[in-house]
Design a protein around this motif. Structure first.
Motif, mmCIF file in Angstrom:
data_model
loop_
_atom_site.group_PDB
_atom_site.id
_atom_site.type_symbol
_atom_site.label_atom_id
_atom_site.label_comp_id
_atom_site.label_asym_id
_atom_site.label_seq_id
_atom_site.Cartn_x
_atom_site.Cartn_y
_atom_site.Cartn_z
ATOM 1 N N ALA A 4 -10.900 2.836 6.296
ATOM 2 C CA ALA A 4 -9.642 2.262 6.385
ATOM 3 C C ALA A 4 -8.871 2.216 4.971
ATOM 4 O O ALA A 4 -9.095 1.899 3.986
ATOM 5 C CB ALA A 4 -9.732 0.764 6.730
ATOM 6 N N LEU A 5 -7.749 2.903 4.911
ATOM 7 C CA LEU A 5 -6.849 3.085 3.886
ATOM 8 C C LEU A 5 -5.530 2.130 4.188
ATOM 9 O O LEU A 5 -4.709 2.755 4.783
ATOM 10 C CB LEU A 5 -6.320 4.541 3.802
ATOM 11 C CG LEU A 5 -6.980 5.443 2.971
ATOM 12 C CD1 LEU A 5 -6.264 6.771 2.662
ATOM 13 C CD2 LEU A 5 -7.489 5.017 1.469
ATOM 14 N N GLY A 6 -5.831 0.887 3.698
ATOM 15 C CA GLY A 6 -4.566 -0.058 3.830
ATOM 16 C C GLY A 6 -3.852 0.061 2.389
ATOM 17 O O GLY A 6 -4.334 -0.118 1.468
ATOM 18 N N GLN A 8 -1.773 2.479 0.837
ATOM 19 C CA GLN A 8 -2.272 3.642 -0.032
ATOM 20 C C GLN A 8 -1.639 3.718 -1.371
ATOM 21 O O GLN A 8 -0.871 3.547 -1.978
ATOM 22 C CB GLN A 8 -1.745 4.861 0.687
ATOM 23 C CG GLN A 8 -3.118 5.417 1.219
ATOM 24 C CD GLN A 8 -2.764 6.891 2.075
ATOM 25 O OE1 GLN A 8 -2.365 6.533 3.087
ATOM 26 N NE2 GLN A 8 -2.792 7.743 1.306
ATOM 27 N N TYR A 10 -3.768 6.329 -3.440
ATOM 28 C CA TYR A 10 -4.032 7.812 -3.824
ATOM 29 C C TYR A 10 -3.424 8.728 -2.710
ATOM 30 O O TYR A 10 -2.974 8.364 -1.546
ATOM 31 C CB TYR A 10 -5.484 8.223 -4.249
ATOM 32 C CG TYR A 10 -6.428 7.739 -2.876
ATOM 33 C CD1 TYR A 10 -6.494 8.538 -1.883
ATOM 34 C CD2 TYR A 10 -7.290 6.613 -3.180
ATOM 35 C CE1 TYR A 10 -7.562 8.261 -0.929
ATOM 36 C CE2 TYR A 10 -8.362 6.375 -2.331
ATOM 37 C CZ TYR A 10 -8.425 7.310 -1.238
ATOM 38 O OH TYR A 10 -9.430 7.168 -0.210
ATOM 39 N N LYS A 11 -3.556 9.878 -2.905
ATOM 40 C CA LYS A 11 -2.954 11.107 -2.004
ATOM 41 C C LYS A 11 -4.343 12.031 -1.533
ATOM 42 O O LYS A 11 -5.090 11.921 -2.223
ATOM 43 C CB LYS A 11 -1.865 11.728 -2.543
ATOM 44 C CG LYS A 11 -0.627 10.659 -2.872
ATOM 45 C CD LYS A 11 0.624 11.534 -3.279
ATOM 46 C CE LYS A 11 1.423 10.628 -4.014
ATOM 47 N NZ LYS A 11 2.211 11.037 -4.998
ATOM 48 N N ASP A 356 -9.213 -0.784 1.110
ATOM 49 C CA ASP A 356 -8.167 -1.451 1.984
ATOM 50 C C ASP A 356 -7.461 -2.349 1.243
ATOM 51 O O ASP A 356 -8.182 -3.694 1.062
ATOM 52 C CB ASP A 356 -9.212 -1.863 3.200
ATOM 53 C CG ASP A 356 -8.106 -2.757 4.150
ATOM 54 O OD1 ASP A 356 -7.041 -2.838 4.042
ATOM 55 O OD2 ASP A 356 -8.910 -2.905 5.424
ATOM 56 N N TYR A 358 -5.246 -4.460 2.156
ATOM 57 C CA TYR A 358 -4.915 -5.719 2.882
ATOM 58 C C TYR A 358 -6.065 -6.579 2.651
ATOM 59 O O TYR A 358 -5.744 -7.859 2.643
ATOM 60 C CB TYR A 358 -4.483 -5.358 4.415
ATOM 61 C CG TYR A 358 -3.248 -4.630 4.708
ATOM 62 C CD1 TYR A 358 -1.931 -5.297 4.641
ATOM 63 C CD2 TYR A 358 -3.245 -3.241 4.728
ATOM 64 C CE1 TYR A 358 -0.741 -4.659 4.493
ATOM 65 C CE2 TYR A 358 -2.094 -2.444 5.031
ATOM 66 C CZ TYR A 358 -0.976 -3.193 4.807
ATOM 67 O OH TYR A 358 0.420 -2.527 5.138
ATOM 68 N N GLY A 379 2.590 -1.267 -7.051
ATOM 69 C CA GLY A 379 3.629 -1.957 -6.380
ATOM 70 C C GLY A 379 3.268 -2.636 -5.234
ATOM 71 O O GLY A 379 3.976 -3.803 -4.982
ATOM 72 N N TRP A 380 2.202 -2.258 -4.534
ATOM 73 C CA TRP A 380 1.759 -3.054 -3.228
ATOM 74 C C TRP A 380 1.620 -4.737 -3.853
ATOM 75 O O TRP A 380 1.683 -5.681 -3.071
ATOM 76 C CB TRP A 380 0.525 -2.560 -2.883
ATOM 77 C CG TRP A 380 0.783 -1.441 -2.040
ATOM 78 C CD1 TRP A 380 0.308 -0.178 -2.525
ATOM 79 C CD2 TRP A 380 1.329 -1.419 -0.908
ATOM 80 N NE1 TRP A 380 0.525 0.818 -1.434
ATOM 81 C CE2 TRP A 380 1.308 0.058 -0.500
ATOM 82 C CE3 TRP A 380 1.802 -2.047 0.072
ATOM 83 C CZ2 TRP A 380 1.800 0.677 0.818
ATOM 84 C CZ3 TRP A 380 2.262 -1.484 1.241
ATOM 85 C CH2 TRP A 380 2.221 -0.039 1.754
#
Lengths: 433, 485
Positions: A4-6, A8, A10-11, A356, A358, A379-380
């Motif tokens: 689960a990548l919540g 993101q 990284y790329k 994750d 979230y 920023g998240w």
């Protein structure tokens, strides 16, 4: 295994185009879908001599999926050399071109006689993230361009985390250069303004390499040691503030065999200046009405370790918890945790590796900050801070509401910048509460 | 032309459905002639530059809805679709909260060999149960498409177990070279998954746009026509989308953007879709606004509003036009906006030298020639060079270099700097409402005058930067990399 990548941070591997973008006059050539460049090289500061809108690309379509794209790539490379004026061309593969079995190494080998160096690097997105592929592309470039040379006394290579993925990359490198120069050594870096291919060639002449990073970049820095006889000082932290910068300078001096007196003189001078400023502003740090002494970090290993050590060892604060979201390889996690815990007075950083965001936010919401929560991250985390009425400072990717031009938190001055930014956030909140 | 096949798992891409192309070179007259007789031939290139993929377009547009979850089944680069900054800012402007969430599943090498539908299922269940979105969409990727992952079956399975709408968007990056195919794939999934059968007609007009910066003004003038606007998809909610079938009409700020959804709602639910030029500029605003008023039977009210606008702004526009008239321009924009903007610039007396459009739809889904092309082909002040160029910087750069216009207009992000560095003033038309109506025309005209007047930033920058294109390329024809058909 998929995970689960919540939210993101990284790329994928192909985002190593950003590493190449940071090399002056280097041109990424993409054997990928049309959209990969724009999506992966989308940070602020991504224009310049070249920008992702200019990257040559095979724009893989249904036709290439069915019939293969080697021929199209060959055409593309040939014309890229004619159209774009670069010093170095790096050919990247994407997911689709890899799965269908196109061979970029073979295609690139047809250009062995070209008058500019061309390097192929396999970077399908599914092979890993851009913290890892940064190493692959650097290794490929070093293998092509670096030679074993006679060593130049005092010349020191400096490497750290991936450009652009680290929004402060260029300021950080300049600050590390300043630290190294202050000891009378000559820094050699390869990214940013007026460095480029000549500095890459000089890597082999250095007396040693400093890698200031918990784990990213180790493979390519080690390659310089193993293949080109450039010894590696792997310093597992990016130094922020007086305490960590002085420690860093002593480690370099020790590795280089410098006279301790020279080093201690430099440190004494820098610390005196640093604490002059801290002294003047100390009442703000001590008395700001609504800032507590506890913080949470949601970031990559580099900033999680660096900022934790600064805030604990320099500023006397406490981490509620440190979340590392860069998919640090399992085998390296123990060392990262140890590095994050080089803390004074038995302060312990509870480190968790999690991708994750979230789930991380759910947990931070329940933590006791002994006052208004303070969260450092991407920023998240600004959304989380708004939701729970906390303070927030952006330190790592993605940062979308602040431009970092040549700013840095590294070194003595960098520490002052960071502490200034942290308490500016507090002051703004103070005004409204 | 066939009707839209709304029952299919995925819509056919624009190349198949509309005959869309991304590479062509000629002039306006040749192009419109070829369009009208259906003989516009796409050309291949020997060299191309990176652009935009339909996959990212579909995923990030889905995230402009305020209360959905999107899972992108693919490697971490594909799911890197940002923080929906625009959606969040737009929500904040109307004091609403943005609740949508986005997940990737970080597909790795093992997954490309053994598949990863099982872990995708686990993630989807986790997202539905823990995050409680109002709807869930699963979007595929190049990697998941090449290995043949069956997302549709998973969606059927989940749909039978959970009571929220669950849809899938199959629009892998390599599927289409036209990124708008991603918008169509998303619209298709929305019509299939979210839009419900109408229960009653409502005094609402569906308004397809990008960033709704003129939401307030538009809401006010449409209120005078007796309707509320349902803006799509920024700031929309699942509940609002469910009612799209009950609207009196659908309009789009850009028919290239709105063609699929507008025609789908017309075809399936009889909601009329307005097929005219867009409200940019003076003629555009009048034709567009009168068109929608005619559908609503409110022509008198529309005329009143238009007259007020004329009175207020026309004298000022006439004055500033003295300074814009005679300027020579090159513009590079999308398949719709380039022709819409060319019309607006001609209203300001600006001469178009070259127009580059990101792709070309010879037909739209209502079997009509794109209205902006139809209009300019009949009304243009002069014939001008026309190139279909999917954000190919090297071609546009070359056109600028060889034509040295007075000003360059772009809607492609990251392009204005390449004119600026050639010492050519550039205006970025990022906001789709920049030139809307009389008020917008005045704003644009002032912006143009400013751009050609204070040349400081441009001259400073161009004096201190070196250009990356070789002299060899700058001396070639801009279409030299097009292969002969």
């Amino acid at each position: 295994m998929a995970q689960a990548l919540g939210q993101q941070r990284y790329k994928c591997a192909l985002a190593a185009i950003q590493t190449v973008h940071a090399i002056d006059r280097a041109v990424p050539i993409m054997h990928s879908g049309a959209g990969c460049a724009g999506k992966l090289d989308d940070s602020f500061g991504n224009s310049g001599y070249i920008s992702p809108q200019l990257y040559p690309c095979t724009c893989v379509g249904e036709k290439e999926i069915v019939f293969g794209g080697n021929h199209k790539l060959e055409d593309l490379i040939e014309n890229s050399l004619k159209i774009l004026d670069g010093d170095l061309y790096i050919v990247f593969s994407g997911c689709a071109s890899e799965i269908i079995g196109d061979d970029i190494v073979e295609v690139v080998s047809k250009f062995d006689d070209a008058n500019k160096p061309i390097v192929a690097v396999s970077t399908p997105g599914f092979k890993g993230n851009n913290y890892i592929s940064h190493d692959w592309v650097l290794s490929a470039i070093f293998n092509k361009l670096v030679q074993k040379r006679e060593k130049k006394k005092g010349l020191v290579n400096i490497l750290t985390g991936p450009p652009y993925q680290d929004p402060f990359w260029e300021g950080n490198l300049r600050a590390l250069e300043n630290l190294v120069s202050s000891l009378g050594l000559i820094p050699n870096t390869i990214f940013g303004h007026a460095r480029g291919i000549e500095n890459i060639k000089k890597l082999g002449e250095a007396q040693f390499t400093i890698l200031a990073s918990p784990w990213v970049g180790y493979e390519s820095a080690k390659l310089l040691e193993d293949k080109f006889d450039v010894p590696l000082l792997h310093y597992e932290n990016l130094p922020i503030g007086a305490y960590e910068s002085s420690k860093f300078l002593r480690a370099i001096a020790d590795f280089a065999g410098l006279d301790p007196k020279i080093v201690e003189d430099v440190i004494a001078r820098r610390e005196a200046e640093y604490y002059y400023y801290i002294d003047r502003f100390a009442p703000v740090f001590l008395e700001l009405r609504i800032m507590s002494k506890r913080f949470a970090i949601v970031s990559d290993a580099q900033y999680s370790v660096a900022v934790t050590r600064f805030l604990v060892n320099d500023m006397g604060m406490f981490p509620t918890k440190v979340y590392i979201c860069d998919n640090t390889p399992t085998l390296l996690q123990k060392k990262v945790v140890e590095s994050a815990n080089e803390l004074n007075y038995g302060v312990i950083a509870d480190v968790e590796f999690n991708t994750d965001g979230y789930a991380i936010h759910d947990e931070i919401e329940t933590q006791d900050f002994g006052g208004s929560p303070f969260i450092l991250g991407s920023g998240w985390e600004s959304f989380l801070a708004t939701r729970i009425g906390g303070h927030f400072l952006p330190i790592s990717n993605p940062i979308e509401d602040k431009l970092i031009i040549n700013g840095t938190y590294v070194g003595y001055d960098g520490g002052l910048n960071l502490v200034g930014d942290i308490y500016s956030v507090g002051l703004q909140m103070n005004a409204v509460q | 032309m066939m009707a839209l096949q709304l029952h299919l798992a995925d819509p056919p891409i624009r190349e198949e459905r509309l005959g869309s192309i991304i590479c062509w070179n000629g002039d306006l007259e040749e192009m419109t002639q070829a369009v009208s007789c259906g003989k516009l031939e796409h050309k291949e290139r020997r060299f191309a530059q990176a652009g935009i993929c339909p996959n990212g377009c579909a995923a990030s547009n889905l995230l402009s809805i305020r209360d959905v979850a999107v899972i992108l089944h693919g490697p971490s680069g594909c799911s890197c679709i940002g923080r929906a900054t625009v959606g969040r800012q737009a929500a904040a402007r109307i004091n609403k909260s943005y609740e949508s969430i986005s997940y990737g599943d970080d597909m790795d090498e093992n997954d490309t060999i053994f598949g990863a539908v099982d872990s995708l299922k686990k993630l989807a269940i986790d997202v539905i149960e823990k995050r409680r979105p109002k709807a869930l969409f699963i979007v595929n990727s190049c990697a998941s498409a090449v290995i043949g992952e069956d997302i549709e079956s998973l969606v059927s399975e989940l749909t039978s177990e959970y009571d929220i709408p669950i849809g899938n968007v199959n629009c892998e990056g390599f599927k289409s070279q036209v990124w708008f195919s991603g918008v169509d794939a998303m619209d298709h999934a929305i019509v299939k998954t979210l839009v419900k059968e109408p229960k009653e007609k409502r005094d609402v007009v569906n308004f397809i746009n990008f960033f709704e910066s003129e939401r307030k003004y538009l809401s006010e003038i449409f209120e005078k026509l007796g309707v509320k606007l349902q803006f799509l998809f920024v700031n929309s909610t699942v509940e609002e989308i469910e009612h799209l079938s009950e609207a009196r009409a659908t309009v789009a700020v850009c028919s290239t953007l709105g063609t699929y959804l507008g025609n789908a709602l017309e075809q399936k639910y009889g909601v009329p879709f307005l097929k005219t030029i867009n409200p940019m500029g003076m003629q555009g605003f009048e034709i567009w606004f009168k068109g929608i008023a005619a559908i609503l039977g409110k022509q008198r009210e529309a005329r009143q509003i238009i007259n007020q606008e004329r009175e207020k702004y026309l004298p000022k526009i006439e004055k500033v036009k003295e300074r814009t008239a005679g300027l020579k321009a090159v513009l590079a924009m999308g398949a719709g906006y380039s022709y819409e903007m060319a019309r607006v610039l001609q209203e300001l007396g600006i001469k178009i030298l070259w127009l580059a459009s990101g792709h070309l739809d010879p037909r739209q889904d209502g079997d009509n020639i794109p209205p902006a092309i139809d209009f300019i082909s009949k009304n243009s002040a002069n014939n001008f060079g026309t190139i279909i160029s999917d954000n190919q910087n090297f071609e546009i750069f070359n056109i600028l270099h060889q034509n040295q216009p007075d000003i360059f207009f772009s809607r492609h992000p990251g392009f204005t700097v390449w004119a600026t560095k050639q010492n050519i003033p550039a205006v970025y038309v990022g906001d789709e409402y920049l030139a809307m109506g009389y008020k917008g025309t005045l704003a644009l005209a002032n912006m143009i005058v400013d751009a050609v007047t204070n040349r400081s930033f441009m001259e400073n920058l161009s004096a201190h930067t070196k250009l990356p294109y070789t002299d060899w390329w700058l001396n070639q024809n801009h279409a030299a990399m097009h292969k002969e058909a």
